[in-house]
Design a protein around this motif. Structure first.
Motif: not given
Length: 260
Positions: A104-117, A198-212
């Protein structure tokens, strides 16, 4: 509540899962992600996930010196929870339907996105689409970003390592062309070694961090959600984000609404 024995703030938790009277709580996090969950040379831990977990623990009645930290690599998170080795996990843990079958998850406490380094002098990788020309891309086994690459970018040579720090070393040494994971994770590595990546491009996903946490533990889930809500409201959430990730060039977003 699952309590475990061990030295407070021990970064190498042993045992765990059994109830005890010493009043500690075992929390899983990453040990190798600067800005999020990092074990420092003196054995302490730092990062946004660590600060969020510490705040939650405080709301549950556990002072910082009553926390026993346990390393939670991506591929081991569900197992650690299911085997009662941790009370909960805060470790860049994206909420997905597949994972909800196991925890189960609580949250999300942060939303981010996949990118490239990439390396700072790289010019031929500008975003996800430029990876298709047999570029060597590194991510972590068992992670959501790795699965996303498999599902969406079949022309990429995906190499899966155990940790993102190993991926970053491979990038530094020229063994891979890029590292992919969530932008906040990449920002931590970029801030740790200024001028190297350096980080390049725009995020290409949505990741919702939760507390497992243990599947079906609605009581703990509600308590953690209440703690996250309070942390957002009293300014500690933004302060923790700025303190840990601001140097990597990522601006604190608006805290996401919680799932209920």
């Amino acid at each position: 509540m699952t309590l475990a024995t061990g030295l407070a703030l021990s970064a190498t938790a042993c045992g765990g899962g059994s109830s005890s009277d010493d009043g500690t709580i075992v929390i899983g996090t990453k040990f190798d992600q600067p800005g999020l969950g990092l074990r420092n040379p003196d054995g302490t831990l730092s990062g946004f996930d660590v600060d969020v977990a510490t705040y939650i623990a405080g709301q549950l009645g556990f002072a910082p010196d009553k926390i026993e930290w346990k390393e939670a690599p991506s591929a081991q998170r569900e197992t650690l929870i299911q085997n009662d080795q941790v009370e909960f996990i805060a470790a860049t843990y994206s909420i997905t339907d597949a994972r909800k079958q196991k925890v189960s998850f609580a949250g999300p406490y942060l939303v981010t996105g996949q990118s490239l380094l990439v390396n700072a002098d790289s010019t031929d990788i500008t975003g996800a689409d430029s990876l298709q020309n047999n570029k060597k891309l590194c991510s972590v086994a068992g992670s959501t970003p790795a699965q996303h690459i498999k599902d969406t970018y079949a022309g990429v040579q995906l190499q899966q390592y155990d940790t993102y720090s190993a991926c970053v070393e491979a990038l530094k040494n020229g063994a891979v062309d890029a590292v992919t994971t969530d932008e906040t994770i990449l920002a931590g590595y970029a801030a740790q070694r200024p001028g190297l990546f350096k980080i390049v491009g725009k995020p290409f996903s949505e990741e919702r961090y939760g507390i497992g946490l243990k599947k079906g533990d609605t009581e703990l889930q509600a308590k953690i959600n209440n703690a996250i809500t309070k942390m957002q409201a009293d300014g500690e959430w933004k302060a923790a984000f700025d303190r840990n990730l601001g140097a990597g060039g990522v601006t604190a977003p608006v805290p996401p609404p919680l799932d209920h």
